[in-house]
Write a protein that holds these residues in place. Structure first.
Motif, mmCIF file in Angstrom:
data_model
loop_
_atom_site.group_PDB
_atom_site.id
_atom_site.type_symbol
_atom_site.label_atom_id
_atom_site.label_comp_id
_atom_site.label_asym_id
_atom_site.label_seq_id
_atom_site.Cartn_x
_atom_site.Cartn_y
_atom_site.Cartn_z
ATOM 1 N N ALA A 1 -11.332 8.477 -81.949
ATOM 2 C CA ALA A 1 -10.574 9.580 -81.332
ATOM 3 C C ALA A 1 -11.184 10.906 -81.759
ATOM 4 O O ALA A 1 -12.091 10.950 -82.592
ATOM 5 C CB ALA A 1 -9.106 9.545 -81.744
ATOM 6 N N TRP B 1 -6.418 8.857 -77.524
ATOM 7 C CA TRP B 1 -6.434 10.301 -77.248
ATOM 8 C C TRP B 1 -5.254 10.992 -77.905
ATOM 9 O O TRP B 1 -4.133 10.554 -77.754
ATOM 10 C CB TRP B 1 -6.361 10.500 -75.730
ATOM 11 N N TRP B 2 -5.577 12.039 -78.652
ATOM 12 C CA TRP B 2 -4.478 12.824 -79.194
ATOM 13 C C TRP B 2 -4.875 14.228 -79.559
ATOM 14 O O TRP B 2 -6.016 14.625 -79.370
ATOM 15 C CB TRP B 2 -3.749 12.108 -80.300
ATOM 16 N N THR C 1 -3.875 17.831 -82.266
ATOM 17 C CA THR C 1 -3.206 18.332 -83.465
ATOM 18 C C THR C 1 -1.707 18.492 -83.196
ATOM 19 O O THR C 1 -0.870 18.199 -84.048
ATOM 20 C CB THR C 1 -3.800 19.706 -83.852
HETATM 21 P P1 AMP Z 1 -7.605 18.142 -82.063
HETATM 22 O O1 AMP Z 1 -6.382 18.946 -81.857
HETATM 23 O O2 AMP Z 1 -8.591 18.759 -82.976
HETATM 24 O O3 AMP Z 1 -7.278 16.709 -82.414
HETATM 25 O O4 AMP Z 1 -8.345 18.099 -80.653
HETATM 26 C C1 AMP Z 1 -7.638 17.674 -79.534
HETATM 27 C C2 AMP Z 1 -8.534 17.643 -78.340
HETATM 28 O O5 AMP Z 1 -9.637 16.752 -78.567
HETATM 29 C C3 AMP Z 1 -7.840 17.093 -77.128
HETATM 30 O O6 AMP Z 1 -7.079 18.062 -76.456
HETATM 31 C C4 AMP Z 1 -9.005 16.575 -76.313
HETATM 32 O O7 AMP Z 1 -9.628 17.614 -75.616
HETATM 33 C C5 AMP Z 1 -9.946 16.054 -77.365
HETATM 34 N N1 AMP Z 1 -9.754 14.617 -77.587
HETATM 35 C C6 AMP Z 1 -9.184 14.031 -78.639
HETATM 36 N N2 AMP Z 1 -9.232 12.686 -78.520
HETATM 37 C C7 AMP Z 1 -9.832 12.421 -77.341
HETATM 38 C C8 AMP Z 1 -10.179 11.214 -76.619
HETATM 39 N N3 AMP Z 1 -9.926 10.016 -77.130
HETATM 40 N N4 AMP Z 1 -10.765 11.350 -75.424
HETATM 41 C C9 AMP Z 1 -11.034 12.567 -74.894
HETATM 42 N N5 AMP Z 1 -10.758 13.726 -75.536
HETATM 43 C C10 AMP Z 1 -10.156 13.662 -76.731
#
Ligand code: AMP
Ligand code: COA
Length: 638
Positions: free
Chosen positions: A373, A397-398, A400
């Motif tokens: 992720a 997918w997640w 913060t």
């Molecule tokens: P963060 O808040 O640092 O965890 O980043 C979140 C962002 O990372 C999300 O809004 C996505 O744009 C991207 N992201 C996180 N996990 C994934 C995933 N498995 N597939 C695609 N994008 C992801």
């Protein structure tokens, strides 16, 4: 993997039809001093609150109760630090002892329920002890990632107004020791809100000079408290009280203080350990992230301990510590059943060990699943990992803001078939929709904005720290009744989600979330820069890296190469090395629409060598040729 044998659809449907019943049952896995008056109170908070009236303590649930119930001798944390050649096993009983002592130290500094404590710490066990100690006292921790520069730390200090700051003499990167104290001192100098005191952990690799009257030596405080038999009990807090603030990039240089509560966080994360990750109490779990990120908060520090697992704390990298076999050595040595990391780590391993030779040298018989992720898991990387590991590779997918997976493949409920490029399906409680600008739902396989129908499930942010209006404006205003994820993508005919990119100016560099707007603010601060634009361009290792275009002020005659070097140094100095900002390009002008909007999207396509068409509203088409030429000169987009 067979969709028919998975319990997913039943469980998910129940969570949608009867959210209170579903989360009320999940809450039975947590020990409460007083149960919730309401499982969900739609009239509380901004969009409702979970477990209102419940009284609990996060530290108690992570540590004390496991000791009381016979897990005292089980390792809680295995610290494995190839960069310092250290390994240390800390049992639940030992951890409890350390946490009680440090909590007593913090209490002696006057830290009470609701006070903020900032942690600027490397990946050492003391950082976790400090987080649990804050939770024990009901104090709110704010961990700042060690790769951020002094100014970023100062911004967070000013927002959180901490009573205390806990830090260490240094962090350790593969090839260098990073002294933290100069960064901390500068940050405190820059900040308006000065902490009353700092507690500094001296590491053998670097001795930090302590500022008289303000700084205290961590080890001496701990030893004195221990000698005096000091110990702090858990302070009961409301489920809705904040456990921590974690700052994340917004669309400007001012980061957003994501608030996490105590109750919902414990309930959702505990559910995820068995429902999503399929892990049992007593098993060893490894999340190779950093405690400075949400993934580290949730899956190094909290969830594994809520669930009675052993959590590996890794102070190393996927490559270079010492080689591309480090992950397999760690998994095999500590018998980890699962690893959770970012795809970029696997791209790094694949580059150094394309045939997976290191993998075959280690006994991975206990290892069941790889979870990815933090950024899109690109299909070639997933395929490579599947081929060489011969285990399921699960993208999820997640953000913060949510604190746990919005979408994933529920290993504990029975996995669904994997579709490469998709993090699979929404987790319980998440009603995920794909909509157009007018918030109308789009048909399958059509790209749109990804939104989540309110209320968000437990663990998701109730607000931003002391900024309710900014929370509403940033997340709730654009699509009324929905939370805007700011991700774009689509659902296929089976309901699988595909997350394709951000709709704002956030870029994802090696799984780290960064704001190009924040970088532009730094570039614009260079005395020779008249105008600038920062875009994320494709990078084979880090997914994306920033690239800054600058237009110099009229009359500047200095060597452009010199100015570009200064700009690169400026971003490192103001934001930090984590920004990975290495490319500044001087151009005569920026491509704009007739209304003056910079055409960042088209610039990105040119840089990435993708198909692009001339925007109809462009002011002067020649400018895009100039951009292409400038990129070519730097060896980009050729
Ligand atoms: P963060 O808040 O640092 O965890 O980043 C979140 C962002 O990372 C999300 O809004 C996505 O744009 C991207 N992201 C996180 N996990 C994934 C995933 N498995 N597939 C695609 N994008 C992801
Ligand atoms: N303290 C100080 N500096 C740090 C730091 C920290 N805690 N973490 C990273 N940095 C520095 C690095 O040393 C590097 O500096 P450099 O420009 O002098 O080389 C810079 O910040 C960029 O770091 P990073 O993006 O980590 O790149 P890298 O080249 O050191 O390593 C990977 C590349 C792919 C191996 C690495 O990014 C990785 O392991 N990523 C995993 C991502 C992850 O865990 N994401 C969390 C979400 S799951």
């Amino acid at each position: 993997m067979d969709a028919r044998t998975s319990r997913y659809h039943d469980v998910y449907t129940r969570s949608m039809r009867d959210p209170e019943g579903f989360w009320g049952e999940a809450a039975q896995a947590i020990d409460w001093y007083q149960p919730a008056k309401k499982i969900f109170d739609k009239d509380a908070g901004i969009y409702g609150r979970w477990f209102t009236g419940a009284v609990c303590n996060t530290c108690y649930n992570a540590i004390d109760r496991h000791v009381e119930r016979g897990r005292g001798a089980q390792p809680a944390i295995i610290y494995d630090s190839p960069v310092t050649a250290t390994k240390r096993v800390i049992t639940y009983a030992q951890l409890l002892d350390e946490v009680k002592t440090l909590a007593a130290v913090l209490r002696d500094f006057g830290v009470q329920k609701g006070d903020r404590v900032i942690l600027y710490m490397p990946m050492v066990p003391e950082a976790l002890v400090a987080m649990y100690a804050c939770a024990r006292l009901g104090a709110i921790h704010g961990v700042v990632f060690g790769g951020f520069a002094a100014k970023e730390l100062a911004t967070r200090i000013d927002d959180a107004k901490p009573k205390l700051i806990l830090s260490a003499s240094c962090g350790i990167e593969v090839n260098r020791v990073v002294p933290y104290k100069p960064l901390l001192d500068t940050a405190i100098e820059l900040a308006q809100a000065k902490p009353e005191a700092c507690i500094i952990l001296q590491r053998p690799q670097c001795d930090a000079p302590l500022t008289a009257g303000r700084d205290h030596d961590w080890a001496s405080l701990r030893d004195k408290a221990r000698a005096a038999g000091k110990s702090a009990d858990c302070v009961p807090v409301l489920a809705t009280d904040p456990l921590y603030i974690l700052y994340t990039s917004g669309t400007t240089g001012i980061p957003k203080g994501v608030v996490r509560d105590n109750g919902g966080h414990m309930v959702a994360l505990t559910w995820s350990m068995h429902g999503l990750y399929g892990v049992s109490p007593g098993e060893t779990w490894w999340c190779a992230s950093d405690i400075g990120w949400v993934v580290g908060h949730s899956y190094i520090v909290y969830a594994p301990l809520f669930h009675g697992c052993t959590s590996i704390l890794w102070e190393g990298k996927p490559v270079g510590t010492p080689d591309a076999g480090a992950f397999w050595r760690c998994i095999s040595e500590h018998r980890a059943v699962a690893l959770f990391t970012a795809p970029t780590a696997f791209r790094a391993i694949k580059k150094e060990d394309p045939n997976g030779e290191h993998i075959r040298r280690h006994d991975l018989s206990n290892f069941r699943t790889l979870f990815l992720a933090g950024e899109r898991a690109d299909p070639p990387t997933v395929q490579w990992a599947e081929q060489h590991l011969k285990k399921p590779v699960i993208d999820h997918w997640w953000q913060t803001e949510t604190g746990w997976g919005i979408a994933g493949n529920p290993m504990g409920l029975g996995p669904l078939p994997v579709k490469h490029g998709s993090p699979t399906v929404p987790m319980p409680g998440y009603d995920v929709r794909i909509v157009d600008e007018a918030c109308r739902e789009l048909p399958a396989n059509t790209m749109g904005s990804i939104v989540i129908k309110l209320p968000l499930p437990p663990s998701c942010l109730p607000t931003l720290w002391q900024q309710d209006e900014r929370f509403k404006e940033s997340y709730l205003a654009e699509f009324p009744g929905y939370y805007k994820t700011a991700d774009a993508g689509f659902k296929d005919e089976d309901g699988y989600l595909f997350i394709m990119g951000r709709t704002d100016d956030i870029i994802n560099v090696a799984g780290h979330r960064l704001s190009t707007g924040g970088m532009e603010e730094v570039l614009a601060g260079h005395p020779d820069v008249a105008e600038c634009a920062v875009i994320g361009i494709a990078d084979a290792l880090k997914g994306e890296v920033p690239c800054g275009f600058v237009v110099l002020k009229a009359g500047v005659t200095r060597d452009t190469a010199e100015i570009e070097k200064e700009i690169v140094a400026l971003v490192r100095d103001k934001i930090g090395p984590v920004a990975a900002f290495k490319l500044a390009i001087t151009v005569p002008r920026l491509p704009k629409t007739r209304s003056g909007k910079i055409l960042r999207g088209t610039m990105k396509k040119i840089a990435d060598g993708e198909q692009w068409s001339m925007p109809a509203t462009i002011e002067d088409p020649k400018v895009l040729e100039e951009i292409g030429g400038a990129l070519k000169q730097k060896g980009v987009g050729t």
